[in-house]
Design an enzyme around this catalytic site. Structure first.
Site, short mmCIF file in Angstrom:
data_model
loop_
_atom_site.label_atom_id
_atom_site.label_comp_id
_atom_site.label_asym_id
_atom_site.label_seq_id
_atom_site.Cartn_x
_atom_site.Cartn_y
_atom_site.Cartn_z
CG ASP A 84 13.57 -47.12 -85.98
OD1 ASP A 84 12.69 -46.84 -86.82
OD2 ASP A 84 13.42 -46.90 -84.76
CG ASP A 95 8.68 -45.29 -86.68
OD1 ASP A 95 9.69 -45.95 -86.96
OD2 ASP A 95 8.62 -44.50 -85.71
CG HIS A 155 6.53 -42.06 -81.68
ND1 HIS A 155 6.20 -41.83 -82.98
CD2 HIS A 155 7.53 -42.99 -81.70
CE1 HIS A 155 6.99 -42.56 -83.76
NE2 HIS A 155 7.81 -43.30 -83.02
CG HIS A 163 8.48 -38.48 -82.14
ND1 HIS A 163 8.76 -39.34 -81.10
CD2 HIS A 163 9.20 -38.93 -83.18
CE1 HIS A 163 9.62 -40.27 -81.52
NE2 HIS A 163 9.91 -40.03 -82.78
CD GLU A 188 9.95 -46.49 -81.23
OE1 GLU A 188 11.08 -46.81 -81.61
OE2 GLU A 188 9.38 -45.45 -81.59
CD GLU A 284 9.15 -47.87 -84.34
OE1 GLU A 284 10.30 -47.89 -84.81
OE2 GLU A 284 8.55 -46.82 -84.04
MN MN Z 1 11.24 -46.18 -85.58
MN MN Z 2 9.18 -44.80 -83.69
#
Ligand code: MN
Ligand code: MN
Length: 298
Positions: A84, A95, A155, A163, A188, A284
């Site tokens: 990640d 992300d 998020h 976030h 995710e 994700e």
């Molecule tokens: Mn991530």
């Molecule tokens: Mn994330």
């Protein structure tokens, strides 16, 4: 029509490019610290910065683990490996995460997470309640015979803010928040085995840290403490970081850092593991919600 900065799209393009490399890098025998640092330097090679330390989650480790200096573990065969990572350009963040495994049941979980993500992105558009996205994820994961992790969520992402308040659940909830156009969200799904608990818990290890952007001098702190906080603020602008990213500041700074963490002045994110120590898979994407659709950035 919203004005969307090109840096956001650029961060997404870099994330896609790095992700292709991640699929090639994850294999048994690879040193986990080398893997994370390789991902981070690939991001830098693309004129971007890591938005947070590259997370490598093996088996029951679901989130918030990045290898520390001197970490010598290698990836072993039959592991479920999540990588990640985030790409930041001028505060705009993409992300994304992938699961790679040569373990057949783990691979079925990976497929379930990826299918759940696709189903979530089909539902996602301006005005849709986040709970509907959670329900879509939960539906796919259950039909595949697995369990979603209910206490890990996607998020909202804002500039220099990974976030940004709103959570995107992986199960149906009573949350009435609706996706808004012009906003960026990470979606995710996390998936575990049917006899898993479907929840993660924090363990004592902490490998990822964050300093709130400083607004005014903190008069309760000594000079050295305050100087380090200012340095970290300038370096990461409120984004998460790893201790190994501070090594250039010297040994003294590292001990001050540890003290500030103990004092609670620096936030530490404990490693999150599946409660029954069952393996976890994750997928994700970062999405940009538009008035008339959706852009998958990653
Ligand atoms: Mn991530
Ligand atoms: Mn994330």
């Amino acid at each position: 029509m919203e004005s969307i900065p090109d840096e956001l799209y650029q961060a997404g393009r870099v994330a896609r490019r790095v992700k292709e490399e991640v699929y090639r890098l994850v294999r048994p025998g690879v040193n986990i610290l080398d893997l994370a640092e390789r991902v981070e330097s690939l991001i830098a090679d693309n004129n971007a910065r890591p938005a947070f330390p590259c997370n490598v989650g093996v088996n029951e480790v679901a989130a918030h683990f990045t290898p520390v200096t001197g970490y010598s573990e290698q990836l072993s065969a039959k592991s479920v490996v999540k990588v990640d990572f985030g790409v930041e350009i001028d505060g705009y963040i993409a992300d994304t995460a992938v699961t790679v495994t040569d373990e057949p049941l783990g691979d079925s979980m990976r497929l379930a997470a990826e299918e759940a993500l696709r189903a979530a992105l089909k539902v996602a558009r301006a005005g849709v309640r986040v709970s509907e996205i959670g329900a879509a994820i939960q539906g796919v994961v259950s039909r595949r015979g697995f369990k979603p992790i209910r206490n890990l969520t996607g998020h909202e992402i804002a500039r220099f803010n990974l976030h940004a308040g709103v959570s995107i659940p992986n199960v149906e909830t009573t949350d009435s928040y609706r996706l808004q156009s012009g906003h960026v969200y990470a979606v995710e799904p996390f998936v575990t085995l049917p006899d898993g608990s479907g929840e993660v818990e924090a363990i004592s290890d902490v490998t990822i840290f964050r300093v709130e952007p400083l607004r005014r001098p903190d008069r309760g702190l000594g000079g050295d403490d305050h100087r380090l906080l200012e340095q970290i603020d300038r370096m990461f602008r409120g984004l998460p970081y790893a201790e190994r990213w501070l090594s250039s500041l010297g040994a003294e700074a590292m001990s001050i850092h540890q003290r500030l963490v103990k004092m609670g002045r620096i936030q530490g994110y404990p490693v999150l593991v599946e409660k029954k120590r069952m393996p976890v898979a994750q997928a994700e994407h970062t999405i940009l919600v538009l008035t008339d659709g959706l852009e998958v950035l990653t």
